[in-house]
Design a protein around this motif. Structure first.
Motif, mmCIF file in Angstrom:
data_model
loop_
_atom_site.group_PDB
_atom_site.id
_atom_site.type_symbol
_atom_site.label_atom_id
_atom_site.label_comp_id
_atom_site.label_asym_id
_atom_site.label_seq_id
_atom_site.Cartn_x
_atom_site.Cartn_y
_atom_site.Cartn_z
ATOM 1 N N ILE A 11 60.096 -17.079 -76.044
ATOM 2 C CA ILE A 11 60.188 -15.642 -75.797
ATOM 3 C C ILE A 11 61.137 -15.062 -76.836
ATOM 4 N N THR A 12 60.627 -14.109 -77.600
ATOM 5 C CA THR A 12 61.437 -13.462 -78.629
ATOM 6 C C THR A 12 61.727 -12.042 -78.169
ATOM 7 N N ILE A 13 62.998 -11.683 -78.158
ATOM 8 C CA ILE A 13 63.344 -10.342 -77.720
ATOM 9 C C ILE A 13 63.854 -9.549 -78.914
ATOM 10 N N ASP A 14 63.137 -8.495 -79.231
ATOM 11 C CA ASP A 14 63.549 -7.606 -80.317
ATOM 12 C C ASP A 14 64.347 -6.454 -79.745
ATOM 13 N N CYS A 15 65.590 -6.326 -80.194
ATOM 14 C CA CYS A 15 66.437 -5.228 -79.752
ATOM 15 C C CYS A 15 66.609 -4.273 -80.926
#
Lengths: 239, 239, 239, 239, 239, 239
Positions: E112-116
């Motif tokens: 899971i990649t979370i882009d902020c």
């Protein structure tokens, strides 16, 4: 024929939100269907090296796609260490188009940089960027006048852009992503409110396109851009 | 009107030298007036990752300008560590155009890479690259047939390209560098021998251009490309 | 013994074409057998930062291999984003060698950049580059005198270069690619017309080489370079 | 004549410390006068892609200068994002030289990487690196034998290197930084214990050098390298 | 004392919008005062190379600041060709914190990649990113369960983050940009709902901070994070 | 409990060697157990662009790990073309910490750059770097006074750093690599001799850590740093 029940000449709904963020001199969120682009205009009191001493200003643009603006995630260009050829091509197009809207001599020793960042991409992001950026540009010019940096706005004319194409053999206007991915021809057109042409970029993705098809696409674009400029002006007259 | 005494509809002389270098599967030096581009086609027996297992081939292109191809020296892109946006945009255009000339399914698991290196630049380098690269591509396809890698050539049609523009208010064909630098509108057009359009990229450098001017430029391009394809075929029939 | 029927001391034919391109202040195509290098000299009226205020000029060089100059295609260094160690090493050698040919004090506040771009590579490209670049350098210096930028040419002496090696146990002169790939020792030598040595770079690829072999290679190089300088002068006396 | 009171043929004192760090399979600090280089050999059980399936091993090297190894600080190459041309040239030389010391076939599917990091630089760092790295290489090979990775050491011969030059008109051996900066000619020579030559790289910094001077420099190098190899063997026989 | 009339222990208002964009598996816009961060979670069915074959999943994060998220424009990192040290440090912190919220073994072979991406920055962007990203992560995990990719959610606990500091000598909670720029000490704290500490990063910007001040800041953070987790749960219970 | 027989509160032996290299204005080799870091301070008479004209000096730091400082070889960052996120994070921490030791106003228009290069890494390299760098900084400041560049040393206070953690459930001081790799919590603390805190960076690697554990770790760090500063002062009083 179109998945979204639109007629071939029908553009998507446009929603324009000015002053979307607080710090930029012009800040516009433009929504064209499900495509959403944030256009922020920044003013600086200097010009690039190649223009120094010429008494001319400059308008430039940068374009980016948030990694998950699209159906599947794209690698972040900052992490990859390089903007893609597609990105560079798009931001060159946006910048060229916006410069056609401004009298650079009258802009004086200022640079306006417009950042077009795509929050959500459902086709037509470069055209939405141009249409939205032109409004942010106007707001930035108004800010400069209000600040006393310019006596009057050097805006020459409003510009807007739309994509047209040949989809299942028919010329259609304002393609969404699903249409764009299957279109036989894909064309982006930038025009002024009086029908003057600024940019035309068309590509046959499958086979070729004919002179007649080109004329049909131009006609669709002409009508759509007229409407877009009405929307721009409506948004700019509010406040 | 034109510095070089050409009439508005007159293209420059074209000279095509096949087998210019010894190692490439197709190697063409194309000279369009003073513009000289070396187009080398290289065949490899594999395809890019995104095409694997699809039974389709690929045609791609790269473009470069020798540092002193131009009036003053440009920084070498390899030394700068990056290809410019202009270079990336041009090589994307060349590659897209060439793919329109080939049946990729019939090409099988092969990639053809065409390197277009500009030895001397006097305007129109991207168009000369496309016109020359198409010949190098044909030679590479012939080589593949001769080597038994393909049963027959997957060439669909010849393509060629020319730049047109508005110069001092008049639509003109095949601009040289001096004209291009001052043109009000600059347009690159890629077409097939039967008049099918592959690419159109037009930019208003000063003001805008009108629908009528667009039609006039298209007409100039149409004639010029017909002649270029005659030249291509003449060159390819030799030997 | 040699595949090409040459005797061990026999160099390849050299062909020198001056004024190969139109814009560079010096432009030479040098062909040494099948090796072809375009050497373009560019003059600028400034010096690198580290020389500023010293009243000295500078001579530098860059080297590149067109992607398909070789039997199989090499990745384009501009696309890769980096010049290889080999490229950097070669262009440092070319530049150092050329600086030995010029009185930098007498060159004044000017920089001459020589681009050596290999069109076709059949061994000995760095030596051909040096030999050709020296002629382009002379043409650039003559141009500077003609333009009144210099009172007289700051050329100290002609220089030229050749590769020698040990091939199948025998010292041989001016190796082509096939020989170079199998040579036990590979050596590049740069000399002046009077036999002064500028650079010597020798590498044992297989085993070692002896003092006697070194002397034999030096003797071959000495003769070959004398002939190269005769060719350079012949070319420079024409016009 | 020499600032340090050495005679022209006199090399600096050499101090060799094996097992300088704990983790590397071979770890040598070599001090040549004030020049100090840490040479760490690392063994991995794989080979580079271009060697796969050939049953041959590989020896490679990397070189770095700590930022304040020199009189004034150099920018850190990792921060600059690129190794300089000088660094690449040096590490290519070290690696080529070390490969001449080993039977790569007998090394099997292993790679030995030698990192030469300069702690303090007072001239001759590339030669000190080669001389020290050869000892680290031997220790790594011994470790491989002890571990059962190899039946016997594939070492062919010891190699060592020294710089020679022309300083104030006289051939001198093992230049320190002050001499090197003013030398008319600078030459690095790599040889085996039996006088076989591996590499010779000579450059005229001022004017040219003559055949006689070359012979004198070779003679100085020959003697110095014989002594260096005695020192290497003394160090390796300890323990 | 605080410019915004808040008491020292008062955090800013938080607004959480789930499903902010259409394509990401989790998409949250979090607004903490004027700070606005878009947190998009993307699920892929593979793990990074270093985890392959271990039956463990991975959670990672990337952070970006739109160029005009701040009072004056920052250079776009993609254009600069590099993420700054600050960016890398922040995204490492976000990713480490999020991994503390998930049982990686139970996540299986998924990443899971979370882009902020910060739309507007008024201080505390890294803490807002963590707090918002945790919600996006929960939505992505719920999506995986709904899709049958996981039997049950591997969430271990909610986490949230707040910045605290010493401002004009007083410990304060949730600094805005104006406070942060003048704070004597700046500290970011990540905690779980039960008060377990995940990360603490504190820096004295002026002078030092005392043990007592540290305790006071920890206490402020503890309360604030409890409230943030209540907000997170409220948002997640909607729908 | 600890593999090395140390008690939980026991730090490793520290060995400090000043004047380790000859050229740097401050040069310290610090050994903390098997961790060895070379800290070189370089003085330059200018300040970074963002400080110009403010009459303030600057202290900055860079950090590097020799490729084989660790158990297995790491890729050289200069070869990779980029410093890792970890490296950037560490050198930002070192630099911030050192700036807390100096009165930048009193430093005047000078920059001190401290290079911390890890020769051998057995845990705690960032803390050893800070502790060693502070001594090199003092030596550089003394040199500036001796040279007349400063009237008196702008040192405000000594600083030192230690890592603490939770290992097998117990708070321990000064973790070596084997402990660090398995620690449940890892924390780096920078303090002054009077117990003022400069930096605290703690991370839960497994689970979370409690308020009580935090206090226990702080207490361990406080004692250890007091001892480190005694060692620093002892080293600085020699000579």
């Amino acid at each position: 024929m179109r998945a979204t029940k639109r007629t071939p000449e029908q553009s998507r709904n446009v929603k324009i939100t000015r002053h979307y963020t607080d710090y930029a001199e012009g800040s516009v969120l433009i929504e064209v269907g499900n495509t959403k682009v944030l256009c922020n205009a920044s003013v600086t009191s200097s010009v690039p090296r190649f223009l120094r001493g010429q008494g001319k200003g400059w308008v430039t643009a940068e374009y980016g796609l948030l990694p998950r603006a699209t159906h599947s995630r794209n690698q972040r260009e900052a992490a990859r260490g390089q903007q893609s050829g597609r990105t560079l091509e798009i931001q060159r197009l946006i910048a060229r188009s916006l410069r056609a809207a401004v009298n650079l001599k009258a802009l004086g020793d200022h640079t306006i940089t417009i950042d077009c960042d795509v929050i959500q991409a459902d086709g037509g992001t470069r055209c939405a960027s141009i249409t939205g950026a032109c409004i942010a540009l106007v707001d930035a010019l108004r800010w400069m006048v209000a600040q006393g940096k310019l006596k009057k706005s050097p805006l020459k004319q409003m510009i807007a852009a739309v994509s047209v194409g040949i989809y299942k053999g028919t010329p259609v206007c304002d393609l969404d992503y699903a249409e764009d991915a299957k279109a036989e021809t894909d064309m982006n057109i930038v025009m002024t409110e009086t029908g003057g042409m600024i940019e035309i970029q068309g590509t046959a993705e499958v086979g070729t396109f004919s002179h007649e098809q080109l004329l049909a696409m131009l006609s669709l674009a002409n009508n759509s851009i007229k409407n877009l400029i009405i929307e721009q002006k409506k948004a700019l007259s509010a406040e």
